[in-house]
Design a protein around this motif. Structure first.
Motif, mmCIF file in Angstrom:
data_model
loop_
_atom_site.group_PDB
_atom_site.id
_atom_site.type_symbol
_atom_site.label_atom_id
_atom_site.label_comp_id
_atom_site.label_asym_id
_atom_site.label_seq_id
_atom_site.Cartn_x
_atom_site.Cartn_y
_atom_site.Cartn_z
ATOM 1 N N PHE A 74 1.242 -5.266 -8.204
ATOM 2 C CA PHE A 74 -0.172 -5.164 -8.551
ATOM 3 C C PHE A 74 -0.738 -6.491 -9.055
ATOM 4 O O PHE A 74 -1.938 -6.746 -8.924
ATOM 5 C CB PHE A 74 -0.401 -4.027 -9.546
ATOM 6 C CG PHE A 74 -0.572 -2.708 -8.858
ATOM 7 C CD1 PHE A 74 -1.789 -2.327 -8.333
ATOM 8 C CD2 PHE A 74 0.514 -1.865 -8.675
ATOM 9 C CE1 PHE A 74 -1.943 -1.129 -7.657
ATOM 10 C CE2 PHE A 74 0.374 -0.667 -7.991
ATOM 11 C CZ PHE A 74 -0.860 -0.303 -7.490
ATOM 12 N N ILE A 79 -6.751 -2.404 -10.892
ATOM 13 C CA ILE A 79 -6.524 -0.969 -11.118
ATOM 14 C C ILE A 79 -7.142 -0.551 -12.449
ATOM 15 O O ILE A 79 -7.229 -1.341 -13.390
ATOM 16 C CB ILE A 79 -5.033 -0.593 -11.091
ATOM 17 C CG1 ILE A 79 -4.256 -1.260 -12.235
ATOM 18 C CG2 ILE A 79 -4.407 -0.929 -9.750
ATOM 19 C CD1 ILE A 79 -2.838 -0.720 -12.364
ATOM 20 N N ALA A 105 -7.215 5.161 -3.845
ATOM 21 C CA ALA A 105 -6.392 4.050 -3.344
ATOM 22 C C ALA A 105 -6.542 3.837 -1.845
ATOM 23 O O ALA A 105 -6.512 2.701 -1.366
ATOM 24 C CB ALA A 105 -4.924 4.295 -3.697
ATOM 25 N N TRP A 145 -6.488 0.284 0.060
ATOM 26 C CA TRP A 145 -5.194 0.068 0.706
ATOM 27 C C TRP A 145 -5.016 1.240 1.668
ATOM 28 O O TRP A 145 -4.376 2.230 1.345
ATOM 29 C CB TRP A 145 -4.082 0.014 -0.327
ATOM 30 C CG TRP A 145 -2.704 -0.293 0.204
ATOM 31 C CD1 TRP A 145 -2.248 -0.123 1.472
ATOM 32 C CD2 TRP A 145 -1.601 -0.809 -0.550
ATOM 33 N NE1 TRP A 145 -0.933 -0.488 1.573
ATOM 34 C CE2 TRP A 145 -0.499 -0.921 0.340
ATOM 35 C CE3 TRP A 145 -1.418 -1.174 -1.891
ATOM 36 C CZ2 TRP A 145 0.747 -1.385 -0.072
ATOM 37 C CZ3 TRP A 145 -0.166 -1.631 -2.291
ATOM 38 C CH2 TRP A 145 0.890 -1.743 -1.397
ATOM 39 N N LYS A 148 -6.190 -5.257 3.179
ATOM 40 C CA LYS A 148 -6.398 -4.737 1.833
ATOM 41 C C LYS A 148 -7.780 -5.205 1.378
ATOM 42 O O LYS A 148 -8.060 -6.405 1.369
ATOM 43 C CB LYS A 148 -5.318 -5.250 0.876
ATOM 44 C CG LYS A 148 -3.888 -5.081 1.378
ATOM 45 C CD LYS A 148 -3.526 -3.633 1.595
ATOM 46 C CE LYS A 148 -2.059 -3.479 1.995
ATOM 47 N NZ LYS A 148 -1.755 -3.950 3.354
ATOM 48 N N HIS A 169 -7.381 9.872 -7.035
ATOM 49 C CA HIS A 169 -7.560 8.420 -6.976
ATOM 50 C C HIS A 169 -8.284 8.048 -5.678
ATOM 51 O O HIS A 169 -8.500 8.899 -4.802
ATOM 52 C CB HIS A 169 -6.208 7.700 -7.053
ATOM 53 C CG HIS A 169 -5.274 8.063 -5.947
ATOM 54 N ND1 HIS A 169 -5.309 7.486 -4.700
ATOM 55 C CD2 HIS A 169 -4.269 8.980 -5.891
ATOM 56 C CE1 HIS A 169 -4.374 8.014 -3.937
ATOM 57 N NE2 HIS A 169 -3.726 8.927 -4.626
ATOM 58 N N ILE A 180 -9.062 0.123 -7.714
ATOM 59 C CA ILE A 180 -8.409 1.417 -7.494
ATOM 60 C C ILE A 180 -8.399 2.154 -8.825
ATOM 61 O O ILE A 180 -7.887 1.639 -9.823
ATOM 62 C CB ILE A 180 -6.960 1.243 -6.994
ATOM 63 C CG1 ILE A 180 -6.943 0.600 -5.604
ATOM 64 C CG2 ILE A 180 -6.245 2.592 -6.962
ATOM 65 C CD1 ILE A 180 -5.538 0.329 -5.074
ATOM 66 N N ALA A 203 -0.255 2.720 -2.341
ATOM 67 C CA ALA A 203 -0.571 2.189 -3.669
ATOM 68 C C ALA A 203 -0.164 3.135 -4.794
ATOM 69 O O ALA A 203 0.335 2.695 -5.831
ATOM 70 C CB ALA A 203 -2.060 1.871 -3.766
ATOM 71 N N GLU A 204 -0.381 4.424 -4.614
ATOM 72 C CA GLU A 204 -0.044 5.357 -5.700
ATOM 73 C C GLU A 204 1.456 5.471 -5.916
ATOM 74 O O GLU A 204 1.913 5.724 -7.032
ATOM 75 C CB GLU A 204 -0.672 6.740 -5.479
ATOM 76 C CG GLU A 204 -0.226 7.471 -4.234
ATOM 77 C CD GLU A 204 -1.119 7.188 -3.048
ATOM 78 O OE1 GLU A 204 -1.113 7.993 -2.106
ATOM 79 O OE2 GLU A 204 -1.822 6.153 -3.056
ATOM 80 N N GLY A 236 -12.519 8.192 -2.468
ATOM 81 C CA GLY A 236 -11.292 8.300 -1.697
ATOM 82 C C GLY A 236 -11.326 9.425 -0.678
ATOM 83 O O GLY A 236 -12.307 10.110 -0.522
ATOM 84 N N PHE A 290 -7.146 5.391 -10.854
ATOM 85 C CA PHE A 290 -6.256 6.549 -10.943
ATOM 86 C C PHE A 290 -6.793 7.443 -12.052
ATOM 87 O O PHE A 290 -6.868 7.015 -13.207
ATOM 88 C CB PHE A 290 -4.825 6.109 -11.254
ATOM 89 C CG PHE A 290 -4.215 5.239 -10.189
ATOM 90 C CD1 PHE A 290 -3.743 5.793 -9.012
ATOM 91 C CD2 PHE A 290 -4.133 3.860 -10.363
ATOM 92 C CE1 PHE A 290 -3.183 5.000 -8.024
ATOM 93 C CE2 PHE A 290 -3.573 3.052 -9.383
ATOM 94 C CZ PHE A 290 -3.099 3.626 -8.206
ATOM 95 N N SER A 295 -2.178 6.710 0.276
ATOM 96 C CA SER A 295 -1.899 5.281 0.358
ATOM 97 C C SER A 295 -0.481 5.021 -0.133
ATOM 98 O O SER A 295 0.163 5.903 -0.715
ATOM 99 C CB SER A 295 -2.903 4.514 -0.497
ATOM 100 O OG SER A 295 -2.558 3.156 -0.627
#
Length: 238
Positions: free
Chosen positions: A47, A58, A184, A188, A195, A182, A200, A81-82, A238, A202, A79
Motif C-alpha cells: 500500500f 486507503i 476497491a 484496482w 490502477k 468497500h 479506497i 486490494a481487499e 464500488g 474500507f 479486487s
C-alpha cells in the motif's frame, strides 16, 4: 504516465509478494506472531507503493464497530486490494478461500502454513463441513475468520451469488458477524492492469452480536448482509 506507473507497481507487486511470502514461511516455525509480522509488512509495503506509484490512498471507516473478541468478517470481494489490505484491517485471522491458491509458489505455501482454510468449491457440502470444522477451531483459538461470501471477485456495480458459509459458521460457533463494504474495485479493477488514483475506503458496518446471529433465520440474515453490504458498496462507488 498512468500506464507506466501501473506497470512499475505491478512489477514491484510480483517481486515483493514472493519475497515476503518466503519470509512468512521461514519465520513460521518461530510461531504465528513472527510470521504474522511479515504478513503485515507485506501489506504495508504494497500500500505504500500504491500510494507512491499510483496515487491510491486507503481510508478505514467503522473501527468503532469492532468487537473485543473473535468474530466472522463477511466482506465484499471485487479486487485483489481487499485481500492485500486485510492484515492491516483486522486482528490476526484466517481466510476461507479456494484450495487451488495453495498451489501458487511461495504465496500459496505461506497461506497454507498460516492455517488458511482452503476449500474445494466443486463440492459445496464438503466445503461447508470443512468451514464449520476448521473455522470453529480457529475461532476457539482466538483468531478471526474472514469470508468473502461471493466466493469470487465481482465487477464494480454487480453482485455475485452470496453463499451461506459465513452465516452458518457464525451460528454454529456462537459468534457475531462484522460486515465490510468497500470500493476497491473502482481503483484496482478485477483483472485490471491500470490502477486509478483515488481513495479506497474500507467501511465496517455495525457489528451483529452473537445472540442476534444465533436467533436469526439463516436466509433472513443472509439477505440482510447482502442488502447492507451491497448498498454501502454502491454508496462508496464500488
Amino acid at each position: 504516465m498512468l500506464v507506466i506507473r501501473s506497470a512499475l507497481f505491478n512489477l514491484c507487486f510480483m517481486t515483493l509478494t514472493p519475497l515476503f511470502s518466503l519470509l512468512v514461511i521461514l519465520f513460521r516455525p518461530f510461531g504465528f506472531s513472527a510470521a504474522w509480522f511479515w504478513a503485515r509488512m507485506w501489506s504495508q509495503s504494497i500500500f505504500a507503493l500504491l500510494r507512491l506509484l499510483c496515487g491510491i490512498r486507503i481510508e478505514i471507516e467503522g473501527r468503532e464497530h469492532f468487537p473485543d473478541h473473535p468474530c466472522v468478517v463477511v466482506a465484499k470481494h471485487q479486487s485483489a486490494a481487499e485481500t492485500v489490505a486485510m492484515p492491516l484491517l483486522v486482528p490476526p485471522y484466517t481466510w476461507v478461500l479456494k484450495r487451488e491458491l495453495f498451489n501458487i509458489p511461495f504465496f500459496g505455501w505461506a497461506l497454507a502454513l498460516m492455517g488458511t482454510i482452503g476449500i474445494r468449491r466443486g463440492s459445496p457440502r464438503e466445503a461447508i463441513k470443512q468451514v464449520m470444522q476448521d473455522g470453529g477451531k480457529r475461532l476457539e483459538s482466538g483468531f478471526w475468520v474472514v469470508i468473502f461470501p461471493e466466493g469470487t471477485r465481482s465487477s464494480v456495480g454487480t453482485t455475485g451469488q452470496y453463499q451461506p458459509g459465513g452465516v452458518i459458521l457464525a451460528q454454529k460457533a456462537g459468534v457475531g458477524i462484522l460486515p465490510m463494504a468497500h470500493n476497491a474495485g473502482a481503483l484496482w479493477p478485477k483483472r485490471g492492469f491500470i490502477k486509478k488514483p483515488g481513495t479506497i475506503t474500507f467501511r465496517f458496518l455495525p457489528y451483529i452480536p452473537a445472540d442476534e446471529v444465533v436467533a436469526a433465520r439463516r436466509n433472513d440474515l443472509m439477505q440482510q448482509l447482502q442488502t447492507d453490504i451491497e448498498a454501502h458498496t454502491r454508496e462508496l462507488g464500488g
